[in-house]
Design a protein around this motif. Structure first.
Motif, mmCIF file in Angstrom:
data_model
loop_
_atom_site.group_PDB
_atom_site.id
_atom_site.type_symbol
_atom_site.label_atom_id
_atom_site.label_comp_id
_atom_site.label_asym_id
_atom_site.label_seq_id
_atom_site.Cartn_x
_atom_site.Cartn_y
_atom_site.Cartn_z
ATOM 1 N N VAL A 277 -6.571 -52.475 -22.105
ATOM 2 C CA VAL A 277 -7.325 -53.357 -22.991
ATOM 3 C C VAL A 277 -6.468 -54.574 -23.306
ATOM 4 N N VAL A 278 -7.071 -55.759 -23.187
ATOM 5 C CA VAL A 278 -6.428 -56.993 -23.633
ATOM 6 C C VAL A 278 -7.282 -57.513 -24.777
ATOM 7 N N ALA A 279 -6.682 -57.509 -25.976
ATOM 8 C CA ALA A 279 -7.412 -57.938 -27.164
ATOM 9 C C ALA A 279 -6.622 -59.020 -27.875
ATOM 10 N N PRO A 280 -7.259 -60.159 -28.156
ATOM 11 C CA PRO A 280 -6.565 -61.210 -28.903
ATOM 12 C C PRO A 280 -6.029 -60.644 -30.217
ATOM 13 N N GLY A 281 -4.809 -60.996 -30.535
ATOM 14 C CA GLY A 281 -4.186 -60.479 -31.749
ATOM 15 C C GLY A 281 -3.361 -59.232 -31.502
ATOM 16 N N PHE A 282 -3.725 -58.449 -30.477
ATOM 17 C CA PHE A 282 -2.980 -57.237 -30.135
ATOM 18 C C PHE A 282 -2.250 -57.386 -28.818
ATOM 19 N N GLY A 283 -2.776 -58.203 -27.930
ATOM 20 C CA GLY A 283 -2.193 -58.333 -26.597
ATOM 21 C C GLY A 283 -2.676 -57.218 -25.696
ATOM 22 N N PHE A 284 -1.802 -56.797 -24.781
ATOM 23 C CA PHE A 284 -2.146 -55.761 -23.803
ATOM 24 C C PHE A 284 -1.873 -54.381 -24.382
ATOM 25 N N VAL A 285 -2.850 -53.489 -24.284
ATOM 26 C CA VAL A 285 -2.711 -52.106 -24.741
ATOM 27 C C VAL A 285 -3.198 -51.200 -23.624
ATOM 28 N N GLN A 286 -2.411 -50.195 -23.290
ATOM 29 C CA GLN A 286 -2.837 -49.222 -22.294
ATOM 30 C C GLN A 286 -3.124 -47.916 -23.026
ATOM 31 N N ILE A 287 -4.374 -47.508 -22.986
ATOM 32 C CA ILE A 287 -4.809 -46.297 -23.675
ATOM 33 C C ILE A 287 -5.048 -45.222 -22.632
ATOM 34 N N GLU A 288 -4.435 -44.059 -22.843
ATOM 35 C CA GLU A 288 -4.666 -42.940 -21.944
ATOM 36 C C GLU A 288 -5.461 -41.877 -22.690
ATOM 37 N N MET A 289 -6.443 -41.312 -22.011
ATOM 38 C CA MET A 289 -7.288 -40.277 -22.591
ATOM 39 C C MET A 289 -7.403 -39.128 -21.617
ATOM 40 N N MET A 290 -7.497 -37.932 -22.162
ATOM 41 C CA MET A 290 -7.644 -36.743 -21.335
ATOM 42 C C MET A 290 -8.523 -35.753 -22.084
ATOM 43 N N ALA A 291 -9.455 -35.159 -21.373
ATOM 44 C CA ALA A 291 -10.279 -34.098 -21.944
ATOM 45 C C ALA A 291 -10.297 -32.952 -20.956
ATOM 46 N N VAL A 292 -9.979 -31.758 -21.452
ATOM 47 C CA VAL A 292 -9.987 -30.550 -20.639
ATOM 48 C C VAL A 292 -10.714 -29.489 -21.448
ATOM 49 N N GLY A 293 -11.875 -29.076 -20.946
ATOM 50 C CA GLY A 293 -12.667 -28.113 -21.700
ATOM 51 C C GLY A 293 -13.056 -28.710 -23.037
ATOM 52 N N ASP A 294 -12.721 -28.014 -24.130
ATOM 53 C CA ASP A 294 -13.051 -28.518 -25.464
ATOM 54 C C ASP A 294 -11.856 -29.180 -26.151
ATOM 55 N N GLN A 295 -10.800 -29.463 -25.377
ATOM 56 C CA GLN A 295 -9.619 -30.125 -25.919
ATOM 57 C C GLN A 295 -9.580 -31.583 -25.473
ATOM 58 N N ALA A 296 -9.150 -32.460 -26.375
ATOM 59 C CA ALA A 296 -9.029 -33.875 -26.040
ATOM 60 C C ALA A 296 -7.705 -34.403 -26.564
ATOM 61 N N PHE A 297 -7.147 -35.353 -25.807
ATOM 62 C CA PHE A 297 -5.864 -35.950 -26.148
ATOM 63 C C PHE A 297 -5.945 -37.445 -25.871
ATOM 64 N N MET A 298 -5.160 -38.210 -26.650
ATOM 65 C CA MET A 298 -5.157 -39.645 -26.455
ATOM 66 C C MET A 298 -3.786 -40.185 -26.854
ATOM 67 N N LYS A 299 -3.353 -41.244 -26.136
ATOM 68 C CA LYS A 299 -2.161 -41.971 -26.566
ATOM 69 C C LYS A 299 -2.424 -43.453 -26.403
ATOM 70 N N LEU A 300 -1.871 -44.231 -27.335
ATOM 71 C CA LEU A 300 -2.207 -45.639 -27.433
ATOM 72 C C LEU A 300 -1.235 -46.574 -26.733
ATOM 73 N N SER A 301 -0.205 -46.031 -26.109
ATOM 74 C CA SER A 301 0.689 -46.829 -25.273
ATOM 75 C C SER A 301 1.452 -45.882 -24.360
ATOM 76 N N LYS A 302 2.071 -46.451 -23.336
ATOM 77 C CA LYS A 302 2.775 -45.630 -22.348
ATOM 78 C C LYS A 302 3.852 -44.759 -22.985
ATOM 79 N N ASP A 303 4.565 -45.302 -23.956
ATOM 80 C CA ASP A 303 5.672 -44.572 -24.578
ATOM 81 C C ASP A 303 5.285 -43.780 -25.816
#
Length: 151
Positions: free
Chosen positions: A3-29
């Motif tokens: 995502v490139v959003a003015p005011g935030f710059g570049f953001v890489q969001i990773e999402m994963m869903a396995v079965g009924d579990q979900a995970f997310m992180k808002l940057s590589k690190d």
């Protein structure tokens, strides 16, 4: 999703869903965070059907040329749609925004490989917001390793 959003710059969001579990992180690190499946801003359920339905909504698409991307040759298709037409893919979008959509479709396999969304999906988005959804490892078995979220 990138995502490139003015005011935030570049953001890489990773999402994963396995079965009924979900995970997310808002940057590589950033660490992975667990969250309820219904709060993930991306709809993983029936993704193939969701993407197929998105393609059928395109009425005035223009093939703007072949292009090399992700180590493949792809057709690039450009069109405009309304934000609500993406609600099956990206959850809780606000209606009434026109977005430009660019799709890259694998020439050999005719599979959707990348989607670029230019414009507002949510009322709080800046009009210049750009999202890039990359679809990798199509029809290739993958070993899923759940993230260690600690305690």
């Amino acid at each position: 999703m990138d995502v490139v959003a003015p005011g935030f710059g570049f953001v890489q969001i990773e999402m994963m869903a396995v079965g009924d579990q979900a995970f997310m992180k808002l940057s590589k690190d950033a660490p992975w965070a667990s969250l309820p499946l219904d709060q993930v801003p991306f709809n993983f359920a029936g993704l193939g059907t969701t993407l197929q339905n998105l393609l059928t909504r395109i009425e005035d698409g223009t093939i703007t040329g072949p292009e090399a991307m992700l180590d493949i040759q792809a057709y690039r298709v450009e069109t405009s749609i309304t934000s609500e037409e993406l609600s099956d893919l990206i959850t809780s979008v606000d209606s009434g925004h026109t977005v430009s959509l660019t799709l890259w479709i694998d020439e050999a396999g005719h599979t959707l490989r990348q989607i670029k969304i230019d414009g507002q999906l949510y009322d709080d988005d800046a009009p210049e917001t750009v999202r890039l959804v990359i679809i990798e490892a199509v029809d290739i078995p993958v070993e899923i390793e759940l993230p260690d979220i600690g305690s």
